[in-house]
Design a protein around this motif. Structure first.
Motif, PDB file in Angstrom:
ATOM      1  N   UNK A   6      -9.557 -14.249 -69.590  1.00  0.00           N
ATOM      2  CA  UNK A   6      -8.544 -15.086 -68.955  1.00  0.00           C
ATOM      3  C   UNK A   6      -7.223 -14.858 -69.687  1.00  0.00           C
ATOM      4  N   UNK A   7      -6.273 -14.228 -69.006  1.00  0.00           N
ATOM      5  CA  UNK A   7      -4.946 -14.038 -69.592  1.00  0.00           C
ATOM      6  C   UNK A   7      -4.117 -15.308 -69.475  1.00  0.00           C
ATOM      7  N   UNK A   8      -4.197 -15.951 -68.309  1.00  0.00           N
ATOM      8  CA  UNK A   8      -3.478 -17.197 -68.076  1.00  0.00           C
ATOM      9  C   UNK A   8      -4.305 -18.118 -67.217  1.00  0.00           C
ATOM     10  N   UNK A   9      -4.286 -19.417 -67.521  1.00  0.00           N
ATOM     11  CA  UNK A   9      -5.167 -20.367 -66.829  1.00  0.00           C
ATOM     12  C   UNK A   9      -4.427 -21.482 -66.112  1.00  0.00           C
ATOM     13  N   UNK A  10      -3.098 -21.495 -66.193  1.00  0.00           N
ATOM     14  CA  UNK A  10      -2.314 -22.565 -65.554  1.00  0.00           C
ATOM     15  C   UNK A  10      -1.845 -22.142 -64.169  1.00  0.00           C
ATOM     16  N   UNK A  11      -1.445 -23.127 -63.375  1.00  0.00           N
ATOM     17  CA  UNK A  11      -0.824 -22.859 -62.082  1.00  0.00           C
ATOM     18  C   UNK A  11       0.627 -22.439 -62.298  1.00  0.00           C
ATOM     19  N   UNK A  36      -3.940 -28.059 -74.705  1.00  0.00           N
ATOM     20  CA  UNK A  36      -3.560 -26.730 -75.152  1.00  0.00           C
ATOM     21  C   UNK A  36      -2.597 -26.105 -74.144  1.00  0.00           C
ATOM     22  N   UNK A  37      -1.439 -25.614 -74.588  1.00  0.00           N
ATOM     23  CA  UNK A  37      -0.528 -24.932 -73.659  1.00  0.00           C
ATOM     24  C   UNK A  37      -1.213 -23.745 -72.985  1.00  0.00           C
ATOM     25  N   UNK A  38      -0.775 -23.463 -71.776  1.00  0.00           N
ATOM     26  CA  UNK A  38      -1.369 -22.393 -70.988  1.00  0.00           C
ATOM     27  C   UNK A  38      -0.283 -21.629 -70.243  1.00  0.00           C
ATOM     28  N   UNK A  39      -0.500 -20.318 -70.076  1.00  0.00           N
ATOM     29  CA  UNK A  39       0.393 -19.500 -69.265  1.00  0.00           C
ATOM     30  C   UNK A  39      -0.155 -19.415 -67.844  1.00  0.00           C
ATOM     31  N   UNK A  40       0.624 -18.751 -66.975  1.00  0.00           N
ATOM     32  CA  UNK A  40       0.305 -18.770 -65.548  1.00  0.00           C
ATOM     33  C   UNK A  40      -0.841 -17.815 -65.194  1.00  0.00           C
ATOM     34  N   UNK A  41      -1.561 -18.205 -64.161  1.00  0.00           N
ATOM     35  CA  UNK A  41      -2.881 -17.684 -63.815  1.00  0.00           C
ATOM     36  C   UNK A  41      -2.975 -16.163 -63.688  1.00  0.00           C
ATOM     37  N   UNK A  42      -3.914 -15.591 -64.455  1.00  0.00           N
ATOM     38  CA  UNK A  42      -4.208 -14.164 -64.396  1.00  0.00           C
ATOM     39  C   UNK A  42      -5.476 -13.899 -65.194  1.00  0.00           C
ATOM     40  N   UNK A 270      -9.863 -22.798 -62.897  1.00  0.00           N
ATOM     41  CA  UNK A 270      -8.710 -22.027 -63.350  1.00  0.00           C
ATOM     42  C   UNK A 270      -7.533 -22.324 -62.425  1.00  0.00           C
ATOM     43  N   UNK A 271      -6.320 -21.922 -62.801  1.00  0.00           N
ATOM     44  CA  UNK A 271      -5.105 -22.220 -62.026  1.00  0.00           C
ATOM     45  C   UNK A 271      -4.887 -23.740 -62.007  1.00  0.00           C
ATOM     46  N   UNK A 272      -4.710 -24.310 -63.194  1.00  0.00           N
ATOM     47  CA  UNK A 272      -4.653 -25.760 -63.364  1.00  0.00           C
ATOM     48  C   UNK A 272      -3.188 -26.204 -63.420  1.00  0.00           C
ATOM     49  N   UNK A 273      -2.833 -27.117 -62.537  1.00  0.00           N
ATOM     50  CA  UNK A 273      -1.449 -27.579 -62.503  1.00  0.00           C
ATOM     51  C   UNK A 273      -1.129 -28.451 -63.708  1.00  0.00           C
ATOM     52  N   UNK A 274       0.146 -28.430 -64.128  1.00  0.00           N
ATOM     53  CA  UNK A 274       0.546 -29.172 -65.327  1.00  0.00           C
ATOM     54  C   UNK A 274       0.316 -30.675 -65.204  1.00  0.00           C
ATOM     55  N   UNK A 275       0.227 -31.200 -63.973  1.00  0.00           N
ATOM     56  CA  UNK A 275       0.021 -32.631 -63.766  1.00  0.00           C
ATOM     57  C   UNK A 275      -1.444 -33.043 -63.786  1.00  0.00           C
ATOM     58  N   UNK A 276      -2.349 -32.096 -63.775  1.00  0.00           N
ATOM     59  CA  UNK A 276      -3.777 -32.401 -63.645  1.00  0.00           C
ATOM     60  C   UNK A 276      -4.295 -33.074 -64.920  1.00  0.00           C
ATOM     61  N   UNK A 277      -4.887 -34.267 -64.804  1.00  0.00           N
ATOM     62  CA  UNK A 277      -5.351 -34.971 -66.012  1.00  0.00           C
ATOM     63  C   UNK A 277      -6.454 -34.256 -66.774  1.00  0.00           C
ATOM     64  N   UNK A 278      -7.109 -33.246 -66.186  1.00  0.00           N
ATOM     65  CA  UNK A 278      -8.170 -32.538 -66.919  1.00  0.00           C
ATOM     66  C   UNK A 278      -7.611 -31.734 -68.085  1.00  0.00           C
ATOM     67  N   UNK A 279      -6.292 -31.513 -68.117  1.00  0.00           N
ATOM     68  CA  UNK A 279      -5.695 -30.812 -69.257  1.00  0.00           C
ATOM     69  C   UNK A 279      -5.777 -31.641 -70.532  1.00  0.00           C
ATOM     70  N   UNK A 280      -5.821 -32.943 -70.387  1.00  0.00           N
ATOM     71  CA  UNK A 280      -6.005 -33.847 -71.533  1.00  0.00           C
ATOM     72  C   UNK A 280      -7.483 -33.824 -71.900  1.00  0.00           C
ATOM     73  N   UNK A 294     -19.034 -28.503 -65.675  1.00  0.00           N
ATOM     74  CA  UNK A 294     -17.898 -27.692 -65.236  1.00  0.00           C
ATOM     75  C   UNK A 294     -16.937 -27.489 -66.399  1.00  0.00           C
ATOM     76  N   UNK A 295     -16.556 -26.241 -66.642  1.00  0.00           N
ATOM     77  CA  UNK A 295     -15.642 -25.900 -67.737  1.00  0.00           C
ATOM     78  C   UNK A 295     -14.203 -25.801 -67.232  1.00  0.00           C
ATOM     79  N   UNK A 296     -13.275 -25.906 -68.161  1.00  0.00           N
ATOM     80  CA  UNK A 296     -11.853 -25.728 -67.868  1.00  0.00           C
ATOM     81  C   UNK A 296     -11.394 -24.458 -68.572  1.00  0.00           C
ATOM     82  N   UNK A 297     -10.887 -23.507 -67.809  1.00  0.00           N
ATOM     83  CA  UNK A 297     -10.459 -22.240 -68.391  1.00  0.00           C
ATOM     84  C   UNK A 297      -9.282 -22.451 -69.335  1.00  0.00           C
ATOM     85  N   UNK A 298      -9.181 -21.572 -70.325  1.00  0.00           N
ATOM     86  CA  UNK A 298      -8.065 -21.581 -71.268  1.00  0.00           C
ATOM     87  C   UNK A 298      -7.663 -20.135 -71.541  1.00  0.00           C
TER      88      UNK A 298
END
Length: 305
Positions: A6-11, A36-42, A270-280, A294-298
């Protein structure tokens, strides 16, 4: 062995988003939210021999490559491990990184559907812009279930799976669905037989898509929003997740309910928006995902196939 990194996991916009002060973005900046900060999906697919396929070229690709030394084998004065780029749609957060690769020594191999290549030659003319630099060696993806490979990674079989989401806002086809505007990607290690299904943009679980999910050993699927009206409730948009081509995680027919129907496969959002509470990582929503397996990509996550 096939390595999925996973290069990037955020939307789009990444996390934290540069101009956003939602609870997540403000909290991660201040250190008041455990996230954890994340870059855009790839993602990138490697064969264990210095060759890699990049799936989606995010605007953050230069930072992503710096964080993934294996993609820069340094065999020559100018070198890269990138054998080609596969695009699953023409969204800005999935194609703008092609501009960052303009110093490639020869035409960069790019694999995409006819619909995506059409958008990139007209509405957002990357093919013309990059013709003044390295140029693009474009390959049209078959949409009939035929597998393809990106040389020299012949043991990584890829199959484009048309699915329902949305063409980019800039596309003339935004509200007029064309076959191939969005695809998922079946990724098979020909040697082991293990395979993954990657679909960061997924508006609806059509029967053929559920079949792909159920048959995969690993699924990496759309984790954009927790609630369908998430952005509306925060005052950030007038559009629902569904309006933007994304299936929310919660509620009847949502992603959690869908993933619960799968056999014992590895399930990753994957492709998790910055507003999604699962980031916390301490949120009740994150605990709910864990309860469902279910896992959350990083960024930097690696999966072997």
């Amino acid at each position: 062995m096939t390595i999925l990194r996973v290069l990037g996991s955020a939307a789009g916009g990444g996390f934290p988003q540069w101009n956003c002060n939602c609870r997540n973005c403000d909290g991660v900046r201040r250190g008041t939210v455990r996230a954890t900060p994340r870059t855009q999906s790839s993602i990138a697919l490697g064969d264990g021999d210095q060759n890699w396929i990049v799936v989606n070229a995010s605007p953050d690709i230069l930072a992503q490559l710096r964080s993934a030394p294996a993609l820069q084998p340094a065999r020559y004065p100018r070198d890269t491990g990138i054998a080609g780029v596969v695009l699953i749609d023409a969204q800005i957060d999935h194609v703008t990184g092609l501009l960052m690769l303009r110093e490639h020594r020869q035409a960069l191999p790019v694999y995409a559907s006819t619909a995506v290549l059409d958008d990139l030659s007209t509405a957002f003319p990357l093919t013309r812009m990059l013709s003044y630099y390295c140029g693009l060696d474009t390959h049209t993806l078959p949409l009939d279930g035929t597998a393809f490979a990106v040389p020299p990674l012949e043991n990584v079989a890829l199959t484009a799976v048309p699915l329902e989401s949305k063409a980019p806002p800039y596309s003339p086809s935004r509200n007029a669905h064309r076959l191939g505007d969005n695809i998922g990607l079946r990724i098979v290690n020909r040697q082991s037989g293990r395979h993954a299904f990657y679909a960061p943009g997924l508006a609806r679980i059509e029967p053929h898509v559920f079949k792909e999910l159920a048959e995969a050993d690993v699924v990496l699927v759309d984790g954009t929003c927790w609630h369908d009206d998430e952005l509306i409730a925060l005052g950030f948009s007038t559009k629902t997740a569904a309006d933007m081509g994304h299936l929310s995680q919660s509620g009847p027919g949502g992603m959690i309910e869908t993933l619960d129907r799968l056999p014992a496969v590895r399930k990753v959002l994957i492709h998790i928006n910055n507003t999604n509470p699962i980031l916390d990582e301490e949120s009740p929503q994150r605990r709910e995902l864990e309860a469902h397996g279910i896992e959350v990509a990083y960024d930097g996550m690696e999966i072997s196939l």
